[in-house]
Design a protein around this motif. Sequence first.
Motif, PDB file in Angstrom:
ATOM      1  N   THR A 171       0.832  -1.194   0.000  1.00 49.76           N
ATOM      2  CA  THR A 171       0.000   0.000   0.000  1.00 49.76           C
ATOM      3  C   THR A 171       0.866   1.243   0.000  1.00 49.76           C
ATOM      4  OG1 THR A 171      -0.118   0.132   2.408  1.00 49.76           O
ATOM      5  CG2 THR A 171      -1.751  -1.252   1.302  1.00 49.76           C
ATOM      6  N   LEU A 172       0.278   2.360  -0.443  1.00 52.06           N
ATOM      7  CA  LEU A 172       1.015   3.628  -0.443  1.00 52.06           C
ATOM      8  C   LEU A 172       1.402   4.031   0.971  1.00 52.06           C
ATOM      9  CD1 LEU A 172      -1.066   5.641  -3.088  1.00 52.06           C
ATOM     10  CD2 LEU A 172       1.005   4.290  -3.428  1.00 52.06           C
ATOM     11  N   LYS A 173       0.558   3.699   1.931  1.00 53.04           N
ATOM     12  CA  LYS A 173       0.874   4.019   3.334  1.00 53.04           C
ATOM     13  C   LYS A 173       2.077   3.222   3.802  1.00 53.04           C
ATOM     14  CE  LYS A 173      -1.178   4.113   7.969  1.00 53.04           C
ATOM     15  NZ  LYS A 173      -2.387   3.812   8.782  1.00 53.04           N
ATOM     16  N   ALA A 174       2.140   1.943   3.381  1.00 53.19           N
ATOM     17  CA  ALA A 174       3.269   1.102   3.779  1.00 53.19           C
ATOM     18  C   ALA A 174       4.573   1.585   3.169  1.00 53.19           C
ATOM     19  CB  ALA A 174       3.010  -0.346   3.364  1.00 53.19           C
ATOM     20  N   LEU A 175       4.481   2.275   2.033  1.00 52.51           N
ATOM     21  CA  LEU A 175       5.679   2.823   1.404  1.00 52.51           C
ATOM     22  C   LEU A 175       6.160   4.088   2.100  1.00 52.51           C
ATOM     23  CD1 LEU A 175       4.814   2.374  -2.381  1.00 52.51           C
ATOM     24  CD2 LEU A 175       6.214   0.907  -0.931  1.00 52.51           C
ATOM     25  N   GLY A 176       5.421   4.551   3.085  1.00 47.44           N
ATOM     26  CA  GLY A 176       5.820   5.750   3.808  1.00 47.44           C
ATOM     27  C   GLY A 176       5.343   7.040   3.183  1.00 47.44           C
ATOM     28  N   LEU A 177       4.420   6.953   2.205  1.00 52.29           N
ATOM     29  CA  LEU A 177       3.914   8.151   1.544  1.00 52.29           C
ATOM     30  C   LEU A 177       2.805   8.786   2.376  1.00 52.29           C
ATOM     31  CD1 LEU A 177       3.811   6.904  -2.158  1.00 52.29           C
ATOM     32  CD2 LEU A 177       5.476   8.436  -1.109  1.00 52.29           C
ATOM     33  N   ASN A 178       2.894  10.095   2.515  1.00 53.46           N
ATOM     34  CA  ASN A 178       1.903  10.850   3.265  1.00 53.46           C
ATOM     35  C   ASN A 178       1.312  11.951   2.394  1.00 53.46           C
ATOM     36  OD1 ASN A 178       2.357   9.475   5.811  1.00 53.46           O
ATOM     37  ND2 ASN A 178       4.328  10.548   5.876  1.00 53.46           N
ATOM     38  N   HIS A 179       0.284  12.585   2.908  1.00 53.54           N
ATOM     39  CA  HIS A 179      -0.405  13.643   2.169  1.00 53.54           C
ATOM     40  C   HIS A 179       0.578  14.763   1.805  1.00 53.54           C
ATOM     41  CE1 HIS A 179      -3.664  16.269   0.900  1.00 53.54           C
ATOM     42  NE2 HIS A 179      -3.167  17.231   1.669  1.00 53.54           N
TER      43      HIS A 179
END
Length: 667
Positions: free
Chosen positions: A61-69
């Motif tokens: 997931t994008l969250k697991a990749l460390g990506l934030n808003h």
Amino acid sequence: MLIRIRSKDGNFRHEFDTNADALVLLQKILENAPSADQDTVTISNQPRGGETKLTSLKGRTLKALGLNHGDLVFVQYKEKSSDPPVTETPSSSKVASSTSVNGGHRPWELVQEDPVDMYWRSRDGKIPRERDLQFCKHGPKGMCDYCMPLEPYDVAYHKEHGIKHLSYHAYLQKITPKSSGAAQYIPPLNPLDYRVKVPCPTGNHASWPSGICTSCQPSAITLQSQPFRMVDHLEIASTNVIDRFLQAWRRTGMQRFGWMIGRYEPYDKVPMGVKAVVEAIHEPPQEGELDGLTLGLPWEDEPRVRSLASKGSTPLTIVGYIFTDLDPREDDRTKNVYKRHPGSFVMSSLEAIFAAAMQAANPTRSKSSSSGKFSSRLVTAILTGTEDGAIDVSAYQVSEQATAMVEADMIEASVDPGIVRVKEEDRSVNSARYVPDVFFSFKNEYGLEVKKSAKPAFPVEYLILNVTHGFPQNPVPLFQSTQFHIENRPGLENPTVEGVLSQLSTLGAPDIQDSRHRKPGEAQKVFELAKFLSDWHLIAFLDTTQLFPPDDMNVLMQIATSTTLMSDPSQLDPLLATDGWQTLMTFTREHAPQQGSTLGSMMDEDIPQDILDQIAAEQAAASGPPSGMASGVASGAATPGIKTCPHCTFENDSTRTDCEVCGLPLS
């Protein structure tokens, strides 16, 4: 959440669900760049460096990749061929699941780290604190802000205890995002590389040196103190290790170099610290000089030495290298010149560049690096004069920036040892050296931070990391002896098979049996034999004689490095049962000194004639004084200033520690 995308086709913004698959991001990128080859699309959180193929992130997931808003993602890709475009959806089975062809694993997943890394990865490294009697108002089992454990990278703790650099694992704790599950793990480290990318990722021009663009050229470099170090402390297991290394310099005045054999262990004086423990120093072929030395590289014997060291009960490896830089003072030859200090230099530019080359050749295996390797734990140790004229060890490493600059052929040594020169750019086909802008910052006389160009030169201290050093208060070295001849000291120490056989005969080795058949009263013999065998230089020499088969050499190395060998002599039993040992004992019996022989196992043809004449004259004199003359020495007394060798009876000068004829230690 909003993710910003920057590529050569422009800047774009897209809304994503935080739990969306990473391939949804790929789909959006392909919508804005229809000519992109999806198998070459990479993303990174920086303009250059750290690129990861997007197709390898399927299932994350994008969250697991460390990506934030609001995060900005840098995208690179190659143009696809003129074949009909094929756009695959996230559910397509044709999307690759890995960047590696090695069984579907990524590089860092196949890494076998050092035991010390495995030790720290199993711990959180938190710094415990006692209950504060003044501020803690809770019960004995409670916890508050005044007594809760600190993170291993806590700034205030490091400042309070005078710790300049974070340890490697404390640094990893600081930069690694907290995530759940190994499947979602992305390595936080990317090795520095200051070389031009060949071929260019865009594929739009000829490779360097014919062409260059912003996509393939390295960015400008700002030299700065590295916040972490790979090794925090260098520990020499015994002072005898250094004393034996220094003997060559003391007897010749020529500088010496040696590889430090040892292991890495946790170091409790620094949060999540690592120390290099040195058990022996192996000297490669070299030519020493008064003010330097010549060393042959690559070291041809290195694979054999590494393999042998790894076979111990405690596996060993090369943890660094050590060399002397000693110059006796003219006014007092018993003291040495204090040449390395903050007012001059602590490590010359030539030494720093050599250290960088050696560290680059010995990278550390790391699961935290996208390449599976990161920096190096190889330590540089220097024996030099102190302020009071004594001899002490100084230990250093060089930064990852130094290693990357040497790999890019950007720097060279200067006549001034404290200065590093930046090379000129060279576009010739043979060299093809590109040198980006290099800067370093310092505080001027007004206390202001000033940035200055490092061309043409900059201070060497911008590349150096200090490593503390010391000796244990209660030494427990793996090797019990350091008396055997050291390798590659021709004319000074010459290890021979005959010398080994003579010593084994003196120790009574052929008569020693295993613990089940051992005769009463042999305990001291077994103890002395065990100590004699537990010598790195003896083992390294025997490994070159082919007297022991490989499996038997492994048994010898296992026993010699056992931590309980001296307290449990029965550990010798497996060695005594090997074919290699039985062969060695056969030769020992054959070379045993004959009755009345004054030369033991040595043959007359191996001894120079002048030595034989001297021995004959001394034997004649020892038979009694001529008629009418009284003996100048009382019967049974030793001659003043003479040490008689117990092995070949040759009378040596009292200042010697080993026999001039047979080379064995003097009692």
